[in-house]
Motif scaffolding. Sequence first.
Motif, PDB file in Angstrom:
ATOM      1  N   GLN A 139       0.859  -1.196   0.000  1.00  0.00           N
ATOM      2  CA  GLN A 139       0.000   0.000   0.000  1.00  0.00           C
ATOM      3  C   GLN A 139       0.886   1.234   0.000  1.00  0.00           C
ATOM      4  O   GLN A 139       1.793   1.322   0.823  1.00  0.00           O
ATOM      5  CB  GLN A 139      -0.834   0.034   1.289  1.00  0.00           C
ATOM      6  CG  GLN A 139      -2.042  -0.853   1.290  1.00  0.00           C
ATOM      7  CD  GLN A 139      -3.276  -0.157   0.723  1.00  0.00           C
ATOM      8  OE1 GLN A 139      -3.202   0.997   0.298  1.00  0.00           O
ATOM      9  NE2 GLN A 139      -4.389  -0.866   0.686  1.00  0.00           N
ATOM     10  N   THR A 140       0.616   2.172  -0.858  1.00  0.00           N
ATOM     11  CA  THR A 140       1.356   3.438  -0.777  1.00  0.00           C
ATOM     12  C   THR A 140       0.827   4.217   0.435  1.00  0.00           C
ATOM     13  O   THR A 140      -0.359   4.158   0.753  1.00  0.00           O
ATOM     14  CB  THR A 140       1.147   4.285  -2.043  1.00  0.00           C
ATOM     15  OG1 THR A 140      -0.249   4.380  -2.296  1.00  0.00           O
ATOM     16  CG2 THR A 140       1.822   3.673  -3.240  1.00  0.00           C
ATOM     17  N   ASP A 168      -4.852   3.683  -9.667  1.00  0.00           N
ATOM     18  CA  ASP A 168      -5.392   2.977  -8.502  1.00  0.00           C
ATOM     19  C   ASP A 168      -6.900   3.110  -8.378  1.00  0.00           C
ATOM     20  O   ASP A 168      -7.439   3.174  -7.281  1.00  0.00           O
ATOM     21  CB  ASP A 168      -4.663   3.386  -7.209  1.00  0.00           C
ATOM     22  CG  ASP A 168      -4.518   4.892  -7.029  1.00  0.00           C
ATOM     23  OD1 ASP A 168      -4.746   5.622  -8.001  1.00  0.00           O
ATOM     24  OD2 ASP A 168      -4.170   5.333  -5.925  1.00  0.00           O
TER      25      ASP A 168
HETATM   26  C1  FAD Z   1     -19.752  -4.504 -14.974  1.00  0.00           C
HETATM   27  C2  FAD Z   1     -18.612  -3.935 -15.806  1.00  0.00           C
HETATM   28  C3  FAD Z   1     -18.344  -4.473 -17.050  1.00  0.00           C
HETATM   29  C4  FAD Z   1     -17.318  -3.957 -17.845  1.00  0.00           C
HETATM   30  N1  FAD Z   1     -17.114  -4.482 -19.079  1.00  0.00           N
HETATM   31  C5  FAD Z   1     -16.190  -3.932 -19.890  1.00  0.00           C
HETATM   32  C6  FAD Z   1     -15.996  -4.427 -21.229  1.00  0.00           C
HETATM   33  O1  FAD Z   1     -16.666  -5.376 -21.674  1.00  0.00           O
HETATM   34  N2  FAD Z   1     -15.060  -3.837 -22.025  1.00  0.00           N
HETATM   35  C7  FAD Z   1     -14.311  -2.777 -21.566  1.00  0.00           C
HETATM   36  O2  FAD Z   1     -13.506  -2.250 -22.345  1.00  0.00           O
HETATM   37  N3  FAD Z   1     -14.446  -2.310 -20.300  1.00  0.00           N
HETATM   38  C8  FAD Z   1     -15.356  -2.853 -19.452  1.00  0.00           C
HETATM   39  N4  FAD Z   1     -15.501  -2.373 -18.179  1.00  0.00           N
HETATM   40  C9  FAD Z   1     -14.566  -1.332 -17.697  1.00  0.00           C
HETATM   41  C10 FAD Z   1     -13.279  -1.917 -17.089  1.00  0.00           C
HETATM   42  O3  FAD Z   1     -13.617  -2.820 -16.065  1.00  0.00           O
HETATM   43  C11 FAD Z   1     -12.373  -0.812 -16.532  1.00  0.00           C
HETATM   44  O4  FAD Z   1     -11.959  -0.033 -17.622  1.00  0.00           O
HETATM   45  C12 FAD Z   1     -11.143  -1.385 -15.841  1.00  0.00           C
HETATM   46  O5  FAD Z   1     -11.523  -2.070 -14.678  1.00  0.00           O
HETATM   47  C13 FAD Z   1     -10.165  -0.287 -15.461  1.00  0.00           C
HETATM   48  O6  FAD Z   1      -9.114  -0.850 -14.689  1.00  0.00           O
HETATM   49  P1  FAD Z   1      -8.176   0.025 -13.750  1.00  0.00           P
HETATM   50  O7  FAD Z   1      -6.920  -0.770 -13.639  1.00  0.00           O
HETATM   51  O8  FAD Z   1      -8.098   1.427 -14.196  1.00  0.00           O
HETATM   52  O9  FAD Z   1      -8.930   0.135 -12.326  1.00  0.00           O
HETATM   53  P2  FAD Z   1      -9.287  -0.958 -11.241  1.00  0.00           P
HETATM   54  O10 FAD Z   1      -9.816  -2.167 -11.888  1.00  0.00           O
HETATM   55  O11 FAD Z   1     -10.165  -0.282 -10.251  1.00  0.00           O
HETATM   56  O12 FAD Z   1      -7.884  -1.326 -10.549  1.00  0.00           O
HETATM   57  C14 FAD Z   1      -7.228  -0.462  -9.654  1.00  0.00           C
HETATM   58  C15 FAD Z   1      -6.109  -1.231  -8.945  1.00  0.00           C
HETATM   59  O13 FAD Z   1      -5.410  -0.363  -8.054  1.00  0.00           O
HETATM   60  C16 FAD Z   1      -5.168  -1.044  -6.823  1.00  0.00           C
HETATM   61  N5  FAD Z   1      -5.007  -0.038  -5.758  1.00  0.00           N
HETATM   62  C17 FAD Z   1      -5.951   0.764  -5.209  1.00  0.00           C
HETATM   63  N6  FAD Z   1      -5.395   1.580  -4.279  1.00  0.00           N
HETATM   64  C18 FAD Z   1      -4.049   1.288  -4.236  1.00  0.00           C
HETATM   65  C19 FAD Z   1      -2.946   1.794  -3.487  1.00  0.00           C
HETATM   66  N7  FAD Z   1      -3.077   2.794  -2.595  1.00  0.00           N
HETATM   67  N8  FAD Z   1      -1.724   1.262  -3.692  1.00  0.00           N
HETATM   68  C20 FAD Z   1      -1.558   0.286  -4.619  1.00  0.00           C
HETATM   69  N9  FAD Z   1      -2.575  -0.232  -5.359  1.00  0.00           N
HETATM   70  C21 FAD Z   1      -3.803   0.263  -5.177  1.00  0.00           C
HETATM   71  C22 FAD Z   1      -6.393  -1.949  -6.658  1.00  0.00           C
HETATM   72  O14 FAD Z   1      -6.132  -3.035  -5.788  1.00  0.00           O
HETATM   73  C23 FAD Z   1      -6.649  -2.403  -8.105  1.00  0.00           C
HETATM   74  O15 FAD Z   1      -5.908  -3.567  -8.419  1.00  0.00           O
HETATM   75  C24 FAD Z   1     -16.523  -2.871 -17.368  1.00  0.00           C
HETATM   76  C25 FAD Z   1     -16.774  -2.330 -16.097  1.00  0.00           C
HETATM   77  C26 FAD Z   1     -17.817  -2.850 -15.319  1.00  0.00           C
HETATM   78  C27 FAD Z   1     -18.088  -2.241 -13.957  1.00  0.00           C
END
Ligand code: FAD
Length: 396
Positions: A139-140, A168
């Motif tokens: 965790q940061t 995040d």
């Molecule tokens: C129901 C649903 C269906 C979807 N279907 C599609 C689809 O078919 N096609 C599509 O293109 N997109 C889809 N999406 C969108 C897609 O899920 C998101 O674009 C994607 O999850 C983005 O990922 P992310 O890594 O930005 O964020 P997140 O998935 O939220 O990941 C963030 C990460 O940061 C970590 N984190 C948080 N705080 C800290 C900290 N302080 N220090 C270190 N690590 C930390 C967390 O543990 C996590 O692993 C869908 C979304 C939903 C809700």
Amino acid sequence: MSDPQRCPVVIVGGGMAGLALALLLRHHGQPQVTLIEAAPLDGPGDPLTPSFDARSTALSAGSLTIFDTLGIGAALRQQAAPIATVDVSRRSRLGHTRMSAAEEGLPMLGAVVENRWLGRVLLDAAAADQGIRVLAPMQTQGVRRLADGYAVLLPEATLHCDLLIAADGAHSRTREALGISARHHDLGHDALIANVELGVDHHGIAWERFLDDGPLALLPLPGRRMALIWTGPRARMAELNALSDDALLAALQDAIGPDRLHPFTRLGTRHCYPLVLTQASAQVVPYAVVVGNAAHTLHPVAGQGFNLTLRDLAALAECVGASEQPGALATLSQYVAGRAADQALVGHASRWLPELFRVRFGPFAHSRQLGLAALDLWPGLRSAFAARAMGLAHGN
Ligand SMILES: Cc1cc2nc3c(=O)[nH]c(=O)nc-3n(C[C@H](O)[C@H](O)[C@H](O)COP(=O)(O)OP(=O)(O)OC[C@H]3O[C@@H](n4cnc5c(N)ncnc54)[C@H](O)[C@@H]3O)c2cc1C
């Protein structure tokens, strides 16, 4: 505490966005990337972060091409189902359209992959790359601005970086620490997701069905399975979620139409996600960038969120990849300017699509029916719709 460690690029968040960006930065010549993830990532099973949960992701043809350039497209396709056709319809109204890969002159419109497999493939690629250092679970504790970068505070170390990337998630603490605010708009709707099994082949057809109170999608998965994403008002989705498996499958059959996909034979574990649209007030400040859910989240209606993010990440990696000053504001501003049009278009489309099909009565309802009927009659318009609104055609 030991002396600060120098790391050119630090990514906070090892979800879909953070991991994909680490690989893209390396592909574009960045010598070393440090990735910090709060959840445990190693171990023999599936990664269990919020990104790599029970959902499935529809990847556009463009996203598949990006993964091919990273050398992981073949691994992804091992457990992905190609989308041959997208069928869009509205319940009890006129208008129905189909977009097919054959009509677009493409081998497939996209492919659907379970998030757990996507996570496995991204993690294996990161683990095989000596230039990517993964710190997890970690965790940061905060970040501090330096004259020419950022200090990232960890429980037992401090990292000094030239470029800090906040990946995040929607409630990004890193984004907050950078002084970037975000608007969160709760749609009052939930997405109910589950895998369903069919008694028949799905033939690679993705179904997008607009019901009166929200859209429903059924996406092909390998075998005779499909990923269900059913969205609607929170109270309605809670009612559906309270049904037995058999009753929910019957409600699904009724919603999708009796002549389509008969019969559903089994329902997997269900999960509910509140639909909240997030938009960061800025995506870059000197020496830092906000990406993925931390920058923007979309309605999942057309499976756009990650596809849009992946295009952002590819552009960012191209801008800063081999730069000796990856955090220079001029470079970061160039990235943001280059992405503005695509982000605005997809953002508007994903807000506009559910509304477009929601109105039940009056002249608007009629014009919307005509819109869908026109799509079916005019192949050029249908191609443009496929390419832009659905995010599933080549180039997206
Ligand atoms: C129901 C649903 C269906 C979807 N279907 C599609 C689809 O078919 N096609 C599509 O293109 N997109 C889809 N999406 C969108 C897609 O899920 C998101 O674009 C994607 O999850 C983005 O990922 P992310 O890594 O930005 O964020 P997140 O998935 O939220 O990941 C963030 C990460 O940061 C970590 N984190 C948080 N705080 C800290 C900290 N302080 N220090 C270190 N690590 C930390 C967390 O543990 C996590 O692993 C869908 C979304 C939903 C809700």
